[in-house]
Scaffold this active site. Structure first.
Site, PDB file in Angstrom:
ATOM      1  CG  ASN A  44      -0.191   0.106   2.479  1.00 12.70           C
ATOM      2  OD1 ASN A  44       0.390   1.185   2.813  1.00 12.70           O
ATOM      3  ND2 ASN A  44      -0.224  -1.006   3.351  1.00 12.70           N
ATOM      4  CG  ASN A  94      -5.923  -6.442   7.461  1.00 17.17           C
ATOM      5  OD1 ASN A  94      -4.804  -5.919   7.687  1.00 17.17           O
ATOM      6  ND2 ASN A  94      -7.082  -5.671   7.488  1.00 17.17           N
ATOM      7  NE  ARG A 118      -1.467  -8.867   6.272  1.00 16.24           N
ATOM      8  CZ  ARG A 118      -2.359  -8.113   6.797  1.00 16.24           C
ATOM      9  NH1 ARG A 118      -2.598  -7.337   6.246  1.00 16.24           N
ATOM     10  NH2 ARG A 118      -2.534  -8.664   8.077  1.00 16.24           N
ATOM     11  NE  ARG A 169      -4.170  -4.043  -0.308  1.00 18.37           N
ATOM     12  CZ  ARG A 169      -3.269  -4.376   1.045  1.00 18.37           C
ATOM     13  NH1 ARG A 169      -4.104  -5.217   2.007  1.00 18.37           N
ATOM     14  NH2 ARG A 169      -2.528  -3.860   1.358  1.00 18.37           N
ATOM     15  CG  HIS A 198      -7.741  -2.125   4.458  1.00 20.26           C
ATOM     16  ND1 HIS A 198      -6.563  -2.646   4.968  1.00 20.26           N
ATOM     17  CD2 HIS A 198      -8.052  -3.376   3.599  1.00 20.26           C
ATOM     18  CE1 HIS A 198      -6.276  -3.835   4.852  1.00 20.26           C
ATOM     19  NE2 HIS A 198      -7.180  -4.187   3.740  1.00 20.26           N
ATOM     20  CG  ASP A 200      -8.982  -0.437   8.675  1.00 18.81           C
ATOM     21  OD1 ASP A 200      -8.295   0.108   7.851  1.00 18.81           O
ATOM     22  OD2 ASP A 200      -8.670  -1.698   9.472  1.00 18.81           O
ATOM     23  CB  CYS A 294      -5.520  -2.259  11.158  1.00 19.77           C
ATOM     24  SG  CYS A 294      -4.240  -1.013  10.820  1.00 19.77           S
TER      25      CYS A 294
HETATM   26  N1  ARG Z   1       0.899  -4.075   5.530  1.00 20.46           N
HETATM   27  C1  ARG Z   1      -0.438  -4.386   5.914  1.00 20.46           C
HETATM   28  C2  ARG Z   1      -0.975  -4.357   4.540  1.00 20.46           C
HETATM   29  O1  ARG Z   1      -0.928  -3.715   3.522  1.00 20.46           O
HETATM   30  C3  ARG Z   1      -1.167  -3.236   6.607  1.00 20.46           C
HETATM   31  C4  ARG Z   1      -2.514  -3.328   7.047  1.00 20.46           C
HETATM   32  C5  ARG Z   1      -3.272  -2.455   7.869  1.00 20.46           C
HETATM   33  N2  ARG Z   1      -4.471  -2.841   8.027  1.00 20.46           N
HETATM   34  C6  ARG Z   1      -5.693  -2.269   7.817  1.00 20.46           C
HETATM   35  N3  ARG Z   1      -7.016  -2.912   8.335  1.00 20.46           N
HETATM   36  N4  ARG Z   1      -5.594  -1.020   7.490  1.00 20.46           N
HETATM   37  O2  ARG Z   1      -1.772  -5.548   4.373  1.00 20.46           O
END
Ligand code: ARG
Length: 306
Positions: A44, A94, A118, A169, A198, A200, A294
């Site tokens: 991101n 997540n 992930r 996402r 996201h 959130d 998060c």
């Molecule tokens: N580096 C993680 C990703 O890009 C950060 C996730 C952050 N989570 C969130 N719910 N905004 O997947």
């Protein structure tokens, strides 16, 4: 109970928050210590320029402060063991979405993460939820559509209603399965700005009647939906939302907002709405695109038997 999906204000005809059945507030949160946390690839825009640049000692201290903030706000913290090699596992929001069904059954829906690095996180969460008596639900086998848990699906405070975000996402096609898993209606919002990848990162319900958003993250139809349901809409400016991740705050017990420090305008609005505000520093996690919300998963455990 309907598991209907609403995409436009026109479709909302006849829908009213008043008629939404109540839903218990979360009983606590699940967190994962950042033992293996690092920025290894740019998933991101926040991560750009931060490869290998996480100060793990500082991250650990900041994570402990977030954990203490939840505890101090009367929100018990459960822990899941960090898995070596899963550098983003501290972002507990997540890999799953926890909640209840109308009959009170507790459900954990496992995510289908967009980034292969992930995907293994969900296995660890599956095992954890099983030991806690949740019914674990998986997305349809062989499906290509992604879903990133409570990063893109946010419970309306105290109501059986989910707000879901898609565009970066999560795929909108998966929301029908999400709605069915919880037997809950969904209002679907489209994210149009990669910095707010996201839901959130740009949408944080503060109370049942008020929400904090960063308007430039949404398309026009989505803003209409938000304005239709929430009588009070607080906006975070570009610096607070984009640099301090102010919308990635967590409101616990309907009383306390835990938020990245320095978003003064947003904190003032929160105070004005009667919320206590607890500021924490999550700068090591913002390097990876995450802040308070998060770093945890809201849980819906049964109250301990007396
Ligand atoms: N580096 C993680 C990703 O890009 C950060 C996730 C952050 N989570 C969130 N719910 N905004 O997947």
């Amino acid at each position: 109970m309907s598991a209907k999906i609403y995409r436009t204000v026109h479709e909302l005809k006849g829908f009213s928050l008043k008629n939404c059945p109540p839903m218990p507030l979360p009983s606590g949160v699940l967190m994962c210590a950042p033992d293996h946390y690092q920025v290894l690839a740019v998933k991101n825009p926040y991560m750009a320029g931060h490869i290998g640049a996480v100060d793990r000692v500082r991250a650990r201290r900041q994570w402990e402060d977030v954990r203490e903030a939840f505890d101090a706000a009367g929100c018990p913290v459960s822990l899941i063991e960090p898995v070596p090699g899963l550098e983003d596992m501290a972002f507990c929001a997540n890999p799953s979405l926890a909640g209840t069904r109308p009959d009170g059954e507790r459900v954990a829906l496992l995510s289908a993460m967009r980034h292969p690095s992930r995907r293994r996180e969900a296995d660890a969460f599956e095992a954890w939820y099983k030991t806690r008596g949740y019914r674990v639900v998986k997305l349809k086998a062989g499906g290509h559509d992604t879903f990133e848990g409570s990063g893109d699906a946010v419970w309306h405070p105290g109501k059986r209603l989910l707000w879901a975000g898609h565009g970066f996402r999560s795929d909108s096609e998966t929301f029908a399965q999400v709605a069915r898993a919880f037997e809950t209606p969904i209002i679907q919002l489209k994210l149009v700005n990669a910095r707010f990848y996201h839901l959130d990162t740009c949408f944080c319900p503060l109370t049942s009647e008020s929400v904090l958003i960063h308007p430039a993250a949404f398309d026009a139809a989505s803003l209409e939906l938000i304005l239709k349901i929430f009588p009070i809409v607080v906006t975070a400016n570009e610096a607070d939302a984009g640099t301090r991740m102010a919308c990635n705050a967590a409101v616990v017990g309907g009383r306390t907002a835990i938020i990245q420090k320095g978003a003064t305008t947003v904190s003032n609005h929160m105070h004005a709405l009667g919320l206590g505000v607890c500021e924490v520093d999550t700068s090591e996690f913002i390097k990876s695109g995450g802040s308070v919300y998060c770093l945890k998963q809201f849980l819906f455990d049964r109250p301990a038997a007396k």
